[in-house]
Scaffold this active site. Structure first.
Site, PDB file in Angstrom:
ATOM      1  N   ASP A 185       0.853  -1.183   0.000  1.00 20.36           N
ATOM      2  CA  ASP A 185       0.000   0.000   0.000  1.00 20.36           C
ATOM      3  C   ASP A 185       0.891   1.235   0.000  1.00 20.36           C
ATOM      4  O   ASP A 185       2.107   1.145  -0.156  1.00 20.36           O
ATOM      5  CB  ASP A 185      -0.963  -0.012   1.187  1.00 20.36           C
ATOM      6  CG  ASP A 185      -0.232  -0.096   2.535  1.00 20.36           C
ATOM      7  OD1 ASP A 185       0.973   0.210   2.574  1.00 20.36           O
ATOM      8  OD2 ASP A 185      -0.872  -0.458   3.542  1.00 20.36           O
ATOM      9  N   CYS A 188       4.120   1.615   2.267  1.00 18.93           N
ATOM     10  CA  CYS A 188       5.138   0.551   2.201  1.00 18.93           C
ATOM     11  C   CYS A 188       6.545   1.050   2.533  1.00 18.93           C
ATOM     12  O   CYS A 188       7.299   0.361   3.217  1.00 18.93           O
ATOM     13  CB  CYS A 188       5.106  -0.130   0.836  1.00 18.93           C
ATOM     14  SG  CYS A 188       5.569   0.938  -0.548  1.00 18.93           S
ATOM     15  N   HIS A 395       7.454   0.774  -4.702  1.00 18.76           N
ATOM     16  CA  HIS A 395       7.190  -0.198  -3.640  1.00 18.76           C
ATOM     17  C   HIS A 395       8.519  -0.709  -3.076  1.00 18.76           C
ATOM     18  O   HIS A 395       9.461  -0.976  -3.819  1.00 18.76           O
ATOM     19  CB  HIS A 395       6.382  -1.376  -4.174  1.00 18.76           C
ATOM     20  CG  HIS A 395       6.103  -2.416  -3.133  1.00 18.76           C
ATOM     21  ND1 HIS A 395       5.210  -2.195  -2.097  1.00 18.76           N
ATOM     22  CD2 HIS A 395       6.623  -3.651  -2.940  1.00 18.76           C
ATOM     23  CE1 HIS A 395       5.186  -3.261  -1.325  1.00 18.76           C
ATOM     24  NE2 HIS A 395       6.028  -4.154  -1.808  1.00 18.76           N
TER      25      HIS A 395
END
Length: 429
Positions: A185, A188, A395
């Protein structure tokens, strides 16, 4: 005499045609019998009527017999075709099962009709294992450690340029690290950093040990009046200042607990308590965001005074959307975790706020000088190092050392110096 024989031969020929037409079948063999009967009738005309009548009668019976045998052979030949060996039966069963389910949800597809059964079963087992891991991740925001190459082969199966590059990046560091995947999400980057802090810290940083961080939200509110715009991912009945005080207090408490852990097992239990996608985890993540805001305020103040500041500060406040701490908070930091994550320059701010150097392996930059970078890069020698990994600078996952002897007490990798005693640039650990 000749006329009589000729007329007799013609009458026999006509009677033979009538009989053979009644005795013929739709099969090919019946038609062949008619042709043979005509030929025999013509030959019988020369000797006399007796031979002609006898031959036509014989050929009629023969054609009827062949037609009957043709009809009787059809079912038996079909039964013969239906009989197969056990091995053929097994293959046929697998083929039937594939055809039966080809259009059902989650089917393997038409291409699997030509694949080996063992290969299909292995793929199904891998899929079930992946689903099992996903179910476990629903209970934890950071997964258990796993082999890097196994993960890369499972997630990057293609032969595109990017897939080959990412797999090569994983292979480069596979002998030194294992992977712990982080919930995907917009928190992260903060979550991966916090996990490394709690799983590796051996002492409290000076800013946390010597300060009363509970007072910082009040100070920030009185100076800049930012706190009233703060967003939390959960409902609370407390005031925003009071809630931020609670977040900072909880962060200090958990950080102290991690330093007091005497074994890896104790640290793991602590992390499992924290990273459960509960309110406490989000309170700790919001505490990190507040530390970033407070640091940005102080650094911008130093810039205006003409004091020395880290290089990333000029980049942070050079953006049109963050010319000052107020716009930085309103346009960027306030939305982290909700509609956006941290950018690279903000990763530098996060590391500077915690006084931790984040060593980030960027897989898509494999075989370049930017394969491994540091956020920030001006305190690598005196701040602890946290190892993270990214495939796209959006990410972030966690890297866990496999061999602690290759890292110093701060988590920094021990580089082997070349023969001339000078450090060289390298992207391989």
């Amino acid at each position: 005499m000749n006329k009589t024989a000729k007329s007799t031969c013609d009458s026999d020929r006509q009677s033979k045609k009538v009989k053979t037409s009644h005795g013929s079948t739709q099969g090919t063999q019946g038609q062949k019998a008619d042709v043979k009967g005509c030929a025999a009738g013509k030959d019988a005309c020369s000797p006399g009527p007796e031979r002609s009548s006898e031959s036509s009668h014989t050929m009629q019976k023969r054609s009827q017999k062949e037609a009957k045998s043709t009809r009787s052979d059809s079912p038996s030949s079909q039964q013969h075709l239906m009989k197969t060996s056990p091995a053929e039966d097994e293959k046929g069963f697998y083929f039937f099962q594939k055809c039966k389910h080809w259009n059902e949800p989650h089917s393997l597809g038409d291409a699997d009709l030509y694949r080996d059964e063992d290969e299909i079963q292995k793929e199904l087992q891998d899929k079930q294992q992946t689903e099992s891991v996903a179910a476990g991740e629903a209970q934890s925001s950071v997964s258990a450690a796993e082999d890097l190459q196994t993960y890369s082969q499972r997630e990057w199966k293609g032969n595109t340029t990017k897939s080959l590059l990412i797999r090569k990046g994983y292979e480069t560091i596979a002998s030194e690290f294992k992977l712990r995947r982080v919930r995907g999400d917009n928190y992260c980057a903060l979550r991966a950093t916090l996990f490394q802090v709690l799983s590796q810290s051996k002492q409290l940083p000076a800013w946390l040990r010597d300060s009363d961080i509970r007072e910082w939200p009040k100070e920030t509110q009185s100076d800049q009046d930012f706190i009233k715009e703060w967003k939390f991912p959960f409902e609370t009945s407390k005031s925003k200042v009071r809630h931020l005080e609670q977040c900072l207090e909880r962060l200090k408490q958990r950080w102290e607990e991690s330093v007091q852990c005497r074994s890896l097992e104790q640290r793991e239990r602590l992390c499992q308590e924290v990273f459960r996608v509960h309110d406490e985890e989000y309170e700790l993540l919001e505490a990190l965001k507040f530390l970033m805001l407070r640091t940005a305020i102080h650094l911008h103040s130093d810039m205006e005074k003409g004091s020395d500041v880290p290089e990333f500060c000029w980049l942070l406040f050079a953006r049109d959307s963050s010319r000052c701490p107020k716009t930085f908070f309103t346009n960027h930091l306030r939305h982290v975790g909700f509609s956006g994550g941290l950018e690279q320059v903000e990763m530098c701010l996060l590391g500077y706020s915690l006084q931790q150097t984040m060593q980030v392996v960027r897989l898509y930059k494999c075989e370049t000088e930017e394969f491994i970078i540091y956020y920030p890069n001006d305190h690598k020698k005196d701040w602890p190092t946290l190892c993270l990994l990214t495939e796209d600078d959006r990410h972030y996952n966690v890297l866990v050392s496999q061999n602690s002897s290759k890292f110093d007490e701060y988590g920094r990798p021990k580089w082997n110096l070349p023969s001339d005693g000078q450090p060289s640039k390298t992207t391989r650990l």
